[in-house]
Design a protein around this motif. Structure first.
Motif, PDB file in Angstrom:
ATOM      1  N   LEU A  37       0.840  -1.197   0.000  1.00 54.20           N
ATOM      2  CA  LEU A  37       0.000   0.000   0.000  1.00 54.20           C
ATOM      3  C   LEU A  37       0.875   1.248   0.000  1.00 54.20           C
ATOM      4  N   ARG A  38       1.964   1.200   0.767  1.00 51.24           N
ATOM      5  CA  ARG A  38       2.808   2.385   0.901  1.00 51.24           C
ATOM      6  C   ARG A  38       3.780   2.556  -0.268  1.00 51.24           C
ATOM      7  N   THR A  39       4.092   1.473  -0.975  1.00 52.14           N
ATOM      8  CA  THR A  39       5.055   1.586  -2.075  1.00 52.14           C
ATOM      9  C   THR A  39       4.394   1.450  -3.442  1.00 52.14           C
ATOM     10  N   ARG A  40       3.672   0.352  -3.672  1.00 60.02           N
ATOM     11  CA  ARG A  40       3.155   0.093  -5.018  1.00 60.02           C
ATOM     12  C   ARG A  40       1.831   0.798  -5.316  1.00 60.02           C
ATOM     13  N   LEU A  41       1.018   1.090  -4.310  1.00 59.99           N
ATOM     14  CA  LEU A  41      -0.241   1.765  -4.590  1.00 59.99           C
ATOM     15  C   LEU A  41      -0.033   3.129  -5.262  1.00 59.99           C
ATOM     16  N   PRO A  42       0.916   3.945  -4.807  1.00 57.77           N
ATOM     17  CA  PRO A  42       1.157   5.203  -5.528  1.00 57.77           C
ATOM     18  C   PRO A  42       1.559   4.986  -6.987  1.00 57.77           C
ATOM     19  N   TRP A  43       2.313   3.920  -7.269  1.00 53.28           N
ATOM     20  CA  TRP A  43       2.660   3.621  -8.657  1.00 53.28           C
ATOM     21  C   TRP A  43       1.397   3.318  -9.461  1.00 53.28           C
ATOM     22  N   ILE A  44       0.511   2.519  -8.854  1.00 53.10           N
ATOM     23  CA  ILE A  44      -0.722   2.115  -9.544  1.00 53.10           C
ATOM     24  C   ILE A  44      -1.609   3.325  -9.810  1.00 53.10           C
ATOM     25  N   LEU A  45      -1.756   4.189  -8.817  1.00 49.26           N
ATOM     26  CA  LEU A  45      -2.635   5.356  -8.962  1.00 49.26           C
ATOM     27  C   LEU A  45      -2.104   6.345  -9.996  1.00 49.26           C
ATOM     28  N   SER A  46      -0.767   6.440 -10.087  1.00 52.60           N
ATOM     29  CA  SER A  46      -0.155   7.380 -11.038  1.00 52.60           C
ATOM     30  C   SER A  46       0.050   6.773 -12.413  1.00 52.60           C
ATOM     31  N   GLY A  47       0.005   5.418 -12.491  1.00 52.56           N
ATOM     32  CA  GLY A  47       0.299   4.754 -13.756  1.00 52.56           C
ATOM     33  C   GLY A  47       1.764   4.789 -14.116  1.00 52.56           C
ATOM     34  N   ASN A  48       2.618   5.034 -13.111  1.00 56.05           N
ATOM     35  CA  ASN A  48       4.068   5.102 -13.323  1.00 56.05           C
ATOM     36  C   ASN A  48       4.728   3.950 -12.578  1.00 56.05           C
ATOM     37  N   TYR A  49       5.357   3.041 -13.311  1.00 52.54           N
ATOM     38  CA  TYR A  49       5.860   1.804 -12.712  1.00 52.54           C
ATOM     39  C   TYR A  49       7.377   1.718 -12.866  1.00 52.54           C
TER      40      TYR A  49
END
Length: 257
Positions: free
Chosen positions: A185-197
């Motif tokens: 939640l703290r690391t990958r969720l921001p990637w998912i929400l931004s679409g930046n991986y």
């Protein structure tokens, strides 16, 4: 002296800047105390490297592999004799590796582990699990949980956007709720929400781990329906070219549809 060898010579500049003496072959390392293996595609590469190594060094193998591949590796260790071999399955990503904060599931001879513990603590935080097989299986379980947690976050991400909060506030609120908190939640969720991986854990490796976890469960007569569903999502994402040069969490783009 720390020596570094990799078939990918493009990383040699970075290794040199970190104080590592790069070599063109493993033989150039000479007689060293420890050999740390971090190979990309499993036990096949480990068996090849072990067949070329001398037996004086303590070998710490961090390579992700199936239990069947591990058995092949251990067969070489036993047959050659004299090998001091430690299974070390890593928990964490590139940032944890750079900061020396990796957690390591250690398997093998406990006395050898105790003798090597000071060195292992320079790499991260070792936890002695027991046998090689126990450490390898625990790593499969742990990574499968990471993947499943990420897929749940991916599925719920459109609803999270419906709340209308900025990403930082959303992540802070969910992480403080206790039950919803997780490293993903703290690391990958921001990637998912931004679409930046960013590059972290490839979809090929994620699918490999899920496949091996399912395979082990089936060998024990048990089914994993949720993991099978996740496996299909990863397969669809991989077929669409997601997560190749970045992170498996890009499979979220499939779920967003």
């Amino acid at each position: 002296m720390v020596y570094g060898y990799d078939v990918n010579k493009s990383i040699y500049t970075a290794l040199g800047n970190a104080g590592v003496k790069t070599v063109d072959s493993m033989e150039q390392c000479g007689d060293v105390d420890y050999v740390v293996l971090a190979l990309p595609t499993g036990g096949g590469e480990s068996t090849q490297v072990l067949s070329e190594l001398g037996t004086n060094s303590v070998v710490i193998d961090t390579t992700t592999m199936s239990l069947a591949e591990l058995e092949q590796v251990l067969s070489i260790v036993r047959n050659r004799g004299g090998f001091r071999y430690i299974t070390a399955r890593l928990e964490g990503g590139p940032r944890q590796a750079e900061s020396g904060s990796l957690v390591m599931f250690i398997g093998g001879d406990e006395q050898l582990y105790r003798q090597s513990e000071e060195f292992l603590r320079q790499l991260g935080t070792p936890i002695y699990i027991g046998t090689h097989e126990q450490a390898a299986l625990l790593k499969l379980i742990s990574t499968s949980i990471i993947i499943a947690n990420t897929m749940i976050l991916a599925e719920l991400s459109p609803i999270m956007k419906d709340v209308g909060l900025d990403t930082n506030t959303l992540v802070k609120a969910l992480s403080m709720s206790g039950g919803a908190d997780s490293a993903q939640l703290r690391t990958r969720l921001p990637w998912i929400l931004s679409g930046n991986y960013p590059e972290s854990f490839s979809i090929d490796l994620a699918k490999y781990v899920v496949d091996e976890t399912i395979k082990h469960s089936m060998s024990k007569g048990r089914s994993l329906p949720i993991m099978n569903m996740i496996d299909k999502i990863l397969e669809i994402a991989r077929n669409e070219g997601k997560g190749k040069g970045g992170d498996f969490s890009e499979a979220a783009e499939i779920l967003k549809k």
